[in-house]
Design a protein around this motif. Structure first.
Motif, PDB file in Angstrom:
ATOM      1  N   SER A  50       0.836  -1.199   0.000  1.00  0.00           N
ATOM      2  CA  SER A  50       0.000   0.000   0.000  1.00  0.00           C
ATOM      3  C   SER A  50       0.869   1.247   0.000  1.00  0.00           C
ATOM      4  N   ALA A  51       0.267   2.363  -0.382  1.00  0.00           N
ATOM      5  CA  ALA A  51       0.989   3.638  -0.378  1.00  0.00           C
ATOM      6  C   ALA A  51       1.436   3.988   1.039  1.00  0.00           C
ATOM      7  N   ALA A  52       0.610   3.642   2.022  1.00  0.00           N
ATOM      8  CA  ALA A  52       0.970   3.919   3.422  1.00  0.00           C
ATOM      9  C   ALA A  52       2.225   3.146   3.819  1.00  0.00           C
ATOM     10  N   ALA A  53       2.355   1.909   3.322  1.00  0.00           N
ATOM     11  CA  ALA A  53       3.533   1.100   3.638  1.00  0.00           C
ATOM     12  C   ALA A  53       4.790   1.706   3.008  1.00  0.00           C
ATOM     13  N   VAL A  54       4.644   2.295   1.817  1.00  0.00           N
ATOM     14  CA  VAL A  54       5.782   2.957   1.165  1.00  0.00           C
ATOM     15  C   VAL A  54       6.253   4.128   2.018  1.00  0.00           C
ATOM     16  N   ILE A  55       5.308   4.906   2.518  1.00  0.00           N
ATOM     17  CA  ILE A  55       5.647   6.050   3.374  1.00  0.00           C
ATOM     18  C   ILE A  55       6.302   5.583   4.664  1.00  0.00           C
ATOM     19  N   ARG A  56       5.789   4.490   5.227  1.00  0.00           N
ATOM     20  CA  ARG A  56       6.380   3.954   6.468  1.00  0.00           C
ATOM     21  C   ARG A  56       7.811   3.489   6.226  1.00  0.00           C
ATOM     22  N   LEU A  57       8.070   2.883   5.060  1.00  0.00           N
ATOM     23  CA  LEU A  57       9.425   2.449   4.738  1.00  0.00           C
ATOM     24  C   LEU A  57      10.372   3.647   4.683  1.00  0.00           C
ATOM     25  N   CYS A  58       9.917   4.718   4.062  1.00  0.00           N
ATOM     26  CA  CYS A  58      10.747   5.930   4.002  1.00  0.00           C
ATOM     27  C   CYS A  58      11.113   6.393   5.410  1.00  0.00           C
ATOM     28  N   LYS A  59      10.141   6.385   6.308  1.00  0.00           N
ATOM     29  CA  LYS A  59      10.400   6.797   7.687  1.00  0.00           C
ATOM     30  C   LYS A  59      11.371   5.843   8.377  1.00  0.00           C
ATOM     31  N   SER A  60      11.231   4.554   8.114  1.00  0.00           N
ATOM     32  CA  SER A  60      12.137   3.567   8.700  1.00  0.00           C
ATOM     33  C   SER A  60      13.574   3.794   8.254  1.00  0.00           C
ATOM     34  N   LEU A  61      13.734   4.325   7.038  1.00  0.00           N
ATOM     35  CA  LEU A  61      15.059   4.597   6.483  1.00  0.00           C
ATOM     36  C   LEU A  61      15.586   5.970   6.892  1.00  0.00           C
ATOM     37  N   GLY A  62      14.753   6.738   7.605  1.00  0.00           N
ATOM     38  CA  GLY A  62      15.166   8.076   7.996  1.00  0.00           C
ATOM     39  C   GLY A  62      15.058   9.078   6.862  1.00  0.00           C
ATOM     40  N   ILE A  63      14.187   8.787   5.899  1.00  0.00           N
ATOM     41  CA  ILE A  63      13.999   9.647   4.732  1.00  0.00           C
ATOM     42  C   ILE A  63      12.614  10.286   4.823  1.00  0.00           C
ATOM     43  N   LYS A  64      12.544  11.581   4.581  1.00  0.00           N
ATOM     44  CA  LYS A  64      11.321  12.333   4.841  1.00  0.00           C
ATOM     45  C   LYS A  64      10.188  12.011   3.865  1.00  0.00           C
ATOM     46  N   ARG A  65      10.516  11.832   2.580  1.00  0.00           N
ATOM     47  CA  ARG A  65       9.453  11.616   1.590  1.00  0.00           C
ATOM     48  C   ARG A  65       9.942  10.715   0.453  1.00  0.00           C
ATOM     49  N   PHE A  66       8.996  10.191  -0.306  1.00  0.00           N
ATOM     50  CA  PHE A  66       9.325   9.240  -1.369  1.00  0.00           C
ATOM     51  C   PHE A  66      10.174   9.885  -2.463  1.00  0.00           C
ATOM     52  N   THR A  67       9.936  11.161  -2.751  1.00  0.00           N
ATOM     53  CA  THR A  67      10.743  11.834  -3.775  1.00  0.00           C
ATOM     54  C   THR A  67      12.223  11.867  -3.380  1.00  0.00           C
ATOM     55  N   GLU A  68      12.507  12.037  -2.088  1.00  0.00           N
ATOM     56  CA  GLU A  68      13.895  12.014  -1.619  1.00  0.00           C
ATOM     57  C   GLU A  68      14.487  10.624  -1.779  1.00  0.00           C
ATOM     58  N   LEU A  69      13.694   9.597  -1.519  1.00  0.00           N
ATOM     59  CA  LEU A  69      14.145   8.220  -1.716  1.00  0.00           C
ATOM     60  C   LEU A  69      14.560   8.003  -3.174  1.00  0.00           C
ATOM     61  N   LYS A  70      13.782   8.524  -4.108  1.00  0.00           N
ATOM     62  CA  LYS A  70      14.095   8.350  -5.528  1.00  0.00           C
ATOM     63  C   LYS A  70      15.370   9.104  -5.915  1.00  0.00           C
ATOM     64  N   VAL A  71      15.558  10.269  -5.361  1.00  0.00           N
ATOM     65  CA  VAL A  71      16.786  11.034  -5.637  1.00  0.00           C
ATOM     66  C   VAL A  71      18.005  10.256  -5.157  1.00  0.00           C
ATOM     67  N   ARG A  72      17.875   9.660  -3.984  1.00  0.00           N
ATOM     68  CA  ARG A  72      18.990   8.884  -3.435  1.00  0.00           C
ATOM     69  C   ARG A  72      19.263   7.641  -4.280  1.00  0.00           C
ATOM     70  N   LEU A  73      18.206   6.991  -4.731  1.00  0.00           N
ATOM     71  CA  LEU A  73      18.377   5.821  -5.593  1.00  0.00           C
ATOM     72  C   LEU A  73      19.076   6.204  -6.897  1.00  0.00           C
ATOM     73  N   ALA A  74      18.694   7.348  -7.447  1.00  0.00           N
ATOM     74  CA  ALA A  74      19.342   7.829  -8.668  1.00  0.00           C
ATOM     75  C   ALA A  74      20.830   8.065  -8.432  1.00  0.00           C
ATOM     76  N   GLY A  75      21.161   8.564  -7.240  1.00  0.00           N
ATOM     77  CA  GLY A  75      22.570   8.755  -6.878  1.00  0.00           C
ATOM     78  C   GLY A  75      23.316   7.442  -6.818  1.00  0.00           C
ATOM     79  N   ASP A  76      22.673   6.420  -6.267  1.00  0.00           N
ATOM     80  CA  ASP A  76      23.281   5.081  -6.216  1.00  0.00           C
ATOM     81  C   ASP A  76      23.562   4.554  -7.620  1.00  0.00           C
ATOM     82  N   LEU A  77      22.578   4.671  -8.490  1.00  0.00           N
ATOM     83  CA  LEU A  77      22.714   4.129  -9.838  1.00  0.00           C
ATOM     84  C   LEU A  77      23.747   4.890 -10.662  1.00  0.00           C
TER      85      LEU A  77
END
Length: 285
Positions: A50-77
């Motif tokens: 669910s979308a709520a689970a995606v948001i919870r994962l971001c919080k578990s990773l210490g990331i504020k929002r999903f867009t920040e998660l994507k930016v970080r993934l792009a940095g990894d790649l």
């Protein structure tokens, strides 16, 4: 600076995540290139969550929002390399090979730790250390060596610091501590019982608390006001917590020391000059 390190963060935490977040994490690790193009709803659909689970994962990773998660993934790649991971030594290995493995392991440990740094958390730690009347550092075994290194650095810039491994002695210091003091617990595993007890006592006495552990949730990290982390690696027999992880801990102490020095630069230069002159004077005696 291009932020990265998210794939490492996810692989470190995946075993600790609830089932729905783990399913999302597994999908991200398998398809990071696809995820950077997804919306929250699309990732939820692809991972059967669910979308709520995606948001919870971001919080578990210490990331504020999903867009920040994507930016970080792009940095990894964008920064993929040919690293083969940590390498252990073998019987009768040549000295040249040992040197090369030690070098690459050390560099990788520091690089991974740098990628995991949460600048906001480090800045909070620097601010607390700057205001501290006393800094009490505590670690057991190899972590005590890290606390001694930090003590030496802080003393050189006129920050009153202690570093003892005796549990009773540290408890005595903390008994007389106040909100102006900082108790800094160091434990690579984050599960060292003595360190957890010291930090719990410090919080009861009103002192501010900082921890330095491997990345992820742990008994020690969960106690403290400010949690700092090094990279987490599954150590091979000869590369236990006293080698590559030790260098990562020393790197974090250097970051804190230099950050603290930069925030009070003029005073720091004066204190460093004084200590250097004092040491030279002793040599002449």
């Amino acid at each position: 600076m291009q932020v990265k390190g998210t794939l490492k963060m996810i692989s470190n935490l995946i075993d600790e995540l609830p089932s729905s977040e783990r399913k999302i994490a597994e999908y991200i690790l398998e398809h990071p290139g696809k995820v950077i193009k997804f919306t929250t709803a699309e990732l939820a659909e692809k991972s059967n969550t669910s979308a709520a689970a995606v948001i919870r994962l971001c919080k578990s990773l210490g990331i504020k929002r999903f867009t920040e998660l994507k930016v970080r993934l792009a940095g990894d790649l964008a920064n993929k390399d040919d690293s083969t991971g940590y390498r252990d030594i073998s019987a009768n290995e040549s000295l040249y090979s040992i040197i090369e493995k030690s070098r690459t392991n050390s560099i990788q440990s520091i690089n991974e730790t740098a990628e995991l740094i949460q600048e906001e958390m480090v800045q909070k730690a620097i601010h607390v250390l700057e205001k501290a009347k006393n800094i009490h550092l505590f670690g057991i075994g190899a972590s005590h060596i890290i606390s001694l290194d930090a003590q030496q650095k802080f003393l050189r810039i006129k920050k009153n610091a202690t570093a003892f491994s005796d549990l009773h002695l540290v408890a005595t210091l903390i008994a007389n501590s106040s909100e102006d003091d900082v108790v800094f617990g160091i434990s690579y595993s984050g599960e060292t019982e003595e360190v957890a007890k010291v930090l719990k006592l410090a919080k009861e006495k009103g002192a501010k608390t900082i921890s330095l552990t491997k990345y992820g949730g742990s008994k020690v990290a969960n106690i403290t006001d400010i949690s700092l982390h090094t990279s987490f690696t599954r150590e091979a027999p000869f590369r236990s917590g006293a080698t590559s992880s030790r260098l990562a801990q020393l790197f974090m102490i250097d970051v804190l020391f230099l950050g603290l020095s930069a925030s009070r630069y003029e005073d720091t230069v004066t204190y460093i000059d004084r200590t250097r002159e004092s040491i030279h004077t002793l040599k002449k005696l």
